[in-house]
Write a protein that holds these residues in place. Structure first.
Motif, PDB file in Angstrom:
ATOM      1  N   ASN A   1      -3.255  -7.615   7.907  1.00 38.08           N
ATOM      2  CA  ASN A   1      -4.354  -7.277   8.824  1.00 38.08           C
ATOM      3  C   ASN A   1      -5.469  -6.483   8.163  1.00 38.08           C
ATOM      4  O   ASN A   1      -6.401  -6.055   8.822  1.00 38.08           O
ATOM      5  CB  ASN A   1      -3.804  -6.525  10.053  1.00 38.08           C
ATOM      6  CG  ASN A   1      -3.229  -5.166   9.707  1.00 38.08           C
ATOM      7  OD1 ASN A   1      -3.389  -4.673   8.593  1.00 38.08           O
ATOM      8  ND2 ASN A   1      -2.561  -4.548  10.652  1.00 38.08           N
ATOM      9  N   LYS A   2      -5.395  -6.291   6.848  1.00 40.27           N
ATOM     10  CA  LYS A   2      -6.413  -5.472   6.180  1.00 40.27           C
ATOM     11  C   LYS A   2      -7.654  -6.313   5.826  1.00 40.27           C
ATOM     12  O   LYS A   2      -7.655  -7.528   6.015  1.00 40.27           O
ATOM     13  CB  LYS A   2      -5.813  -4.805   4.938  1.00 40.27           C
ATOM     14  CG  LYS A   2      -4.678  -3.829   5.269  1.00 40.27           C
ATOM     15  CD  LYS A   2      -5.178  -2.559   5.977  1.00 40.27           C
ATOM     16  CE  LYS A   2      -4.120  -1.802   6.738  1.00 40.27           C
ATOM     17  NZ  LYS A   2      -3.117  -1.122   5.953  1.00 40.27           N
ATOM     18  N   THR A   3      -8.688  -5.679   5.320  1.00 39.76           N
ATOM     19  CA  THR A   3      -9.969  -6.367   5.077  1.00 39.76           C
ATOM     20  C   THR A   3      -9.780  -7.584   4.184  1.00 39.76           C
ATOM     21  O   THR A   3     -10.350  -8.635   4.439  1.00 39.76           O
ATOM     22  CB  THR A   3     -10.986  -5.377   4.476  1.00 39.76           C
ATOM     23  OG1 THR A   3     -11.135  -4.298   5.401  1.00 39.76           O
ATOM     24  CG2 THR A   3     -12.343  -6.049   4.238  1.00 39.76           C
TER      25      THR A   3
ATOM     26  N   GLY B   1       0.808  -1.221   0.000  1.00 38.45           N
ATOM     27  CA  GLY B   1       0.000   0.000   0.000  1.00 38.45           C
ATOM     28  C   GLY B   1       0.834   1.260   0.000  1.00 38.45           C
ATOM     29  O   GLY B   1       0.409   2.308  -0.517  1.00 38.45           O
ATOM     30  N   THR B   2       2.025   1.168   0.577  1.00 38.93           N
ATOM     31  CA  THR B   2       2.903   2.341   0.638  1.00 38.93           C
ATOM     32  C   THR B   2       3.461   2.675  -0.746  1.00 38.93           C
ATOM     33  O   THR B   2       3.507   3.850  -1.139  1.00 38.93           O
ATOM     34  CB  THR B   2       4.056   2.077   1.633  1.00 38.93           C
ATOM     35  OG1 THR B   2       3.496   1.635   2.877  1.00 38.93           O
ATOM     36  CG2 THR B   2       4.885   3.309   1.855  1.00 38.93           C
ATOM     37  N   THR B   3       3.856   1.648  -1.495  1.00 38.39           N
ATOM     38  CA  THR B   3       4.367   1.915  -2.843  1.00 38.39           C
ATOM     39  C   THR B   3       3.225   2.411  -3.748  1.00 38.39           C
ATOM     40  O   THR B   3       3.452   3.236  -4.642  1.00 38.39           O
ATOM     41  CB  THR B   3       5.045   0.665  -3.448  1.00 38.39           C
ATOM     42  OG1 THR B   3       4.161  -0.451  -3.380  1.00 38.39           O
ATOM     43  CG2 THR B   3       6.330   0.325  -2.715  1.00 38.39           C
TER      44      THR B   3
ATOM     45  N   GLU C   1      -7.161   9.489  -2.557  1.00 36.72           N
ATOM     46  CA  GLU C   1      -7.816   8.801  -1.434  1.00 36.72           C
ATOM     47  C   GLU C   1      -6.957   7.631  -0.987  1.00 36.72           C
ATOM     48  O   GLU C   1      -6.677   6.736  -1.783  1.00 36.72           O
ATOM     49  CB  GLU C   1      -9.173   8.233  -1.862  1.00 36.72           C
ATOM     50  CG  GLU C   1     -10.248   9.234  -2.150  1.00 36.72           C
ATOM     51  CD  GLU C   1     -11.516   8.508  -2.632  1.00 36.72           C
ATOM     52  OE1 GLU C   1     -12.192   7.864  -1.813  1.00 36.72           O
ATOM     53  OE2 GLU C   1     -11.812   8.569  -3.827  1.00 36.72           O
ATOM     54  N   ASP C   2      -6.599   7.619   0.279  1.00 40.16           N
ATOM     55  CA  ASP C   2      -5.915   6.459   0.865  1.00 40.16           C
ATOM     56  C   ASP C   2      -7.005   5.543   1.437  1.00 40.16           C
ATOM     57  O   ASP C   2      -7.559   5.807   2.509  1.00 40.16           O
ATOM     58  CB  ASP C   2      -4.941   6.918   1.958  1.00 40.16           C
ATOM     59  CG  ASP C   2      -4.180   5.747   2.588  1.00 40.16           C
ATOM     60  OD1 ASP C   2      -4.584   4.593   2.376  1.00 40.16           O
ATOM     61  OD2 ASP C   2      -3.195   6.011   3.306  1.00 40.16           O
ATOM     62  N   CYS C   3      -7.304   4.496   0.663  1.00 40.11           N
ATOM     63  CA  CYS C   3      -8.388   3.563   1.035  1.00 40.11           C
ATOM     64  C   CYS C   3      -7.833   2.265   1.609  1.00 40.11           C
ATOM     65  O   CYS C   3      -8.504   1.225   1.542  1.00 40.11           O
ATOM     66  CB  CYS C   3      -9.261   3.264  -0.179  1.00 40.11           C
ATOM     67  SG  CYS C   3      -9.932   4.726  -0.948  1.00 40.11           S
ATOM     68  N   ALA C   4      -6.621   2.327   2.168  1.00 44.41           N
ATOM     69  CA  ALA C   4      -5.999   1.115   2.725  1.00 44.41           C
ATOM     70  C   ALA C   4      -6.922   0.425   3.725  1.00 44.41           C
ATOM     71  O   ALA C   4      -6.905  -0.786   3.867  1.00 44.41           O
ATOM     72  CB  ALA C   4      -4.681   1.474   3.398  1.00 44.41           C
ATOM     73  N   GLU C   5      -7.733   1.240   4.425  1.00 48.53           N
ATOM     74  CA  GLU C   5      -8.581   0.683   5.489  1.00 48.53           C
ATOM     75  C   GLU C   5     -10.039   0.638   5.084  1.00 48.53           C
ATOM     76  O   GLU C   5     -10.886   0.220   5.886  1.00 48.53           O
ATOM     77  CB  GLU C   5      -8.391   1.534   6.754  1.00 48.53           C
ATOM     78  CG  GLU C   5      -6.915   1.639   7.134  1.00 48.53           C
ATOM     79  CD  GLU C   5      -6.631   2.506   8.350  1.00 48.53           C
ATOM     80  OE1 GLU C   5      -7.579   3.073   8.930  1.00 48.53           O
ATOM     81  OE2 GLU C   5      -5.444   2.615   8.719  1.00 48.53           O
ATOM     82  N   SER C   6     -10.373   1.088   3.879  1.00 49.70           N
ATOM     83  CA  SER C   6     -11.794   1.297   3.568  1.00 49.70           C
ATOM     84  C   SER C   6     -12.268   0.563   2.322  1.00 49.70           C
ATOM     85  O   SER C   6     -13.290   0.950   1.743  1.00 49.70           O
ATOM     86  CB  SER C   6     -12.083   2.791   3.434  1.00 49.70           C
ATOM     87  OG  SER C   6     -11.532   3.292   2.229  1.00 49.70           O
TER      88      SER C   6
ATOM     89  N   PHE D   1      -4.893   1.294  -2.184  1.00 48.52           N
ATOM     90  CA  PHE D   1      -5.381   0.215  -1.318  1.00 48.52           C
ATOM     91  C   PHE D   1      -4.189  -0.566  -0.779  1.00 48.52           C
ATOM     92  O   PHE D   1      -3.132  -0.595  -1.402  1.00 48.52           O
ATOM     93  CB  PHE D   1      -6.305  -0.709  -2.125  1.00 48.52           C
ATOM     94  CG  PHE D   1      -7.509   0.029  -2.633  1.00 48.52           C
ATOM     95  CD1 PHE D   1      -8.681   0.068  -1.896  1.00 48.52           C
ATOM     96  CD2 PHE D   1      -7.443   0.769  -3.816  1.00 48.52           C
ATOM     97  CE1 PHE D   1      -9.765   0.801  -2.324  1.00 48.52           C
ATOM     98  CE2 PHE D   1      -8.531   1.514  -4.252  1.00 48.52           C
ATOM     99  CZ  PHE D   1      -9.699   1.524  -3.503  1.00 48.52           C
ATOM    100  N   SER D   2      -4.397  -1.223   0.368  1.00 50.57           N
ATOM    101  CA  SER D   2      -3.363  -2.086   0.941  1.00 50.57           C
ATOM    102  C   SER D   2      -3.948  -3.470   1.172  1.00 50.57           C
ATOM    103  O   SER D   2      -5.100  -3.595   1.592  1.00 50.57           O
ATOM    104  CB  SER D   2      -2.875  -1.514   2.272  1.00 50.57           C
ATOM    105  OG  SER D   2      -2.115  -2.500   2.969  1.00 50.57           O
ATOM    106  N   PHE D   3      -3.129  -4.472   0.908  1.00 54.57           N
ATOM    107  CA  PHE D   3      -3.542  -5.855   1.186  1.00 54.57           C
ATOM    108  C   PHE D   3      -2.570  -6.500   2.159  1.00 54.57           C
ATOM    109  O   PHE D   3      -2.223  -7.674   2.044  1.00 54.57           O
ATOM    110  CB  PHE D   3      -3.650  -6.649  -0.123  1.00 54.57           C
ATOM    111  CG  PHE D   3      -4.498  -5.971  -1.157  1.00 54.57           C
ATOM    112  CD1 PHE D   3      -5.837  -5.702  -0.901  1.00 54.57           C
ATOM    113  CD2 PHE D   3      -3.962  -5.567  -2.377  1.00 54.57           C
ATOM    114  CE1 PHE D   3      -6.629  -5.044  -1.842  1.00 54.57           C
ATOM    115  CE2 PHE D   3      -4.737  -4.922  -3.325  1.00 54.57           C
ATOM    116  CZ  PHE D   3      -6.072  -4.654  -3.060  1.00 54.57           C
TER     117      PHE D   3
HETATM  118  C1  LIG Z   1      -1.952  -0.145   6.003  1.00 56.14           C
HETATM  119  C2  LIG Z   1      -1.986   1.280   5.584  1.00 56.14           C
HETATM  120  C3  LIG Z   1      -1.134   1.783   4.594  1.00 56.14           C
HETATM  121  C4  LIG Z   1       0.082   1.066   4.053  1.00 56.14           C
HETATM  122  O1  LIG Z   1      -0.090  -0.143   3.534  1.00 56.14           O
HETATM  123  P1  LIG Z   1       1.127  -1.214   3.460  1.00 56.14           P
HETATM  124  O2  LIG Z   1       0.528  -2.241   2.558  1.00 56.14           O
HETATM  125  O3  LIG Z   1       1.348  -1.696   4.865  1.00 56.14           O
HETATM  126  O4  LIG Z   1       2.299  -0.555   2.878  1.00 56.14           O
HETATM  127  C5  LIG Z   1      -1.301   3.093   4.180  1.00 56.14           C
HETATM  128  N1  LIG Z   1      -2.232   3.883   4.715  1.00 56.14           N
HETATM  129  C6  LIG Z   1      -3.048   3.460   5.695  1.00 56.14           C
HETATM  130  C7  LIG Z   1      -4.071   4.410   6.235  1.00 56.14           C
HETATM  131  C8  LIG Z   1      -2.949   2.151   6.172  1.00 56.14           C
HETATM  132  O5  LIG Z   1      -3.758   1.755   7.164  1.00 56.14           O
END
Ligand SMILES: *Cc1c(COP(=O)(O)O)cnc(C)c1O
Length: 373
Positions: free
Chosen positions: A183-185, A58-60, A154-159, A178-180
């Motif tokens: 611990n994500k959804t 998700g960071t990249t 939009e940072d939807c990593a959690e949504s 998005f992040s996978f």
């Molecule tokens: C988890 C998360 C990320 C980063 O995702 P990674 O896959 O761990 O790099 C970015 N933003 C938010 C808000 C997150 O919760």
């Protein structure tokens, strides 16, 4: 006491195993293979957009999004202070400066109002976050950005799966990520994705993801790029997971409803505050969370410790605000963020946690909150 209820865990109950074995058998274990386009297509369908790109995490995805939106040294981007550190870091990776917004005490999100308050002439974009799965007022933020000529990421990593009047978070901005993570959804181990609305910017993001190589000319690298690709094995897990997304979301919403029911009496007693549900906004309840009404982080630590040691219940404190971390430190105070950061907690939220489990967890929370001093 041994932890019985973790805050979160991946549940791989679909075709994940079958797809991974198929990927291994095919020999395509690296960043080519049939599962990558399938997984990308499934993400795009969830967002109801034309195309998404998978990434290594998700960071990249955030870094690529910022670069494709043209973020450069000297620019300023508004981002909530109450978020995971990756949101702010992506801005810093581009040499730009994150400007931290306070948040709404009810939804815990930096809303359009919080964002407008910290706008400066150097603001080129807004990086909005839907914290813990709760949508922010992204339609209003999009309007604000449009009217001021700024982009919206939009940072939807959690949504993933959260909606506003039926429209998915991640489909409002000029780009979304998005992040996978585990611990994500839904998870691919490590993994991420991004959506870039504009075709030219999307092409640019695709090139940056693959070492800056020209998409039609091998080993011609006209720009400085990165290796931010996902593997076919990760995509195989992801496809198995995303096929079950509706199930995982339904599980989280059932669990949230159970927490609301069981914790309302504690809220009525003034012991904690539950997230405010906004009409038309549907949270993905990535992590069900609540906020203590007083006491601060020492009391919270005692409560968390008691829940773990006496009841085997793992909890998590809210994120440390970005403006309190060494690399972004500022004396300036964001009072609502600081209160939430020292009083908020995440509770166990994962597929398979039964109503009876939530009842038990809430019974323990009630006991600890009423007796802790
Ligand atoms: C988890 C998360 C990320 C980063 O995702 P990674 O896959 O761990 O790099 C970015 N933003 C938010 C808000 C997150 O919760």
């Amino acid at each position: 006491m041994k932890i019985q209820f973790q805050v979160s865990k991946p549940v791989l109950c679909g075709n994940e195993r079958r797809y991974v074995i198929d990927a291994l058998d095919s020999g395509w274990i690296s960043s080519n293979g049939a599962y990558l386009p399938k997984f990308e297509k499934a993400i795009a369908e969830t967002l109801r957009v034309d195309e998404c790109l998978s990434t290594s995490n998700g960071t990249t995805a955030l870094h690529l999004a910022c670069l494709s939106l043209g973020l450069k040294p000297g620019d300023e981007v508004i981002v909530p202070s109450l978020t995971y550190v990756a949101s702010a870091n992506a801005i810093a990776y581009c040499g730009a400066r994150p400007i931290f917004a306070d948040c709404d005490p009810l939804t815990w999100n930096a809303t359009s109002e919080c964002i407008a308050k910290v706008w400066t002439p150097r603001t080129v974009g807004v990086l909005a976050v839907h914290l813990y799965g709760m949508p922010t007022d992204i339609d209003k933020i999009a309007e604000l950005c449009r009217s001021r000529g700024a982009w919206l990421l939009e940072d939807c990593a959690e949504s993933l799966g959260a909606t506003i009047f039926g429209k998915p978070t991640g489909s409002f901005g000029d780009a979304s990520t998005f992040s996978f993570y585990g611990n994500k959804t839904i998870s691919t181990g490590e993994g991420g994705a991004l959506y870039v609305q504009d075709p030219e910017r999307r092409r640019h993001a695709r090139m940056l993801r693959g070492q800056g190589m020209d998409l039609n000319h091998r080993y011609w690298h006209p720009i400085l790029g990165y290796n931010y690709r996902m593997t076919n094995i990760a995509a195989a897990i992801g496809l198995g997971q995303i096929e079950m997304l509706d199930f995982h979301l339904a599980e989280r919403r059932r669990i949230a409803a159970c927490y609301f029911k069981q914790l309302r009496p504690l809220e009525a007693e003034g012991l904690l505050r539950l997230p405010t549900q906004v009409d038309g906004y549907s949270s993905s309840y990535w992590l069900f969370s609540a906020v203590l009404t007083g006491g601060g982080d020492e009391l919270r630590a005692r409560i968390m410790n008691q829940l773990a040691t006496e009841y085997g219940i793992e909890t998590r404190p809210f994120f440390v605000p970005m403006h309190r971390l060494p690399m972004y430190f500022s004396e300036e105070s964001l009072p609502k963020t600081e209160f939430l950061a020292t009083h908020g907690m995440n509770f166990p939220t994962y597929t398979g946690l039964s109503d009876a489990d939530v009842d038990e967890i809430c019974g323990a929370i009630g006991h600890v909150l009423r007796t802790v001093s």
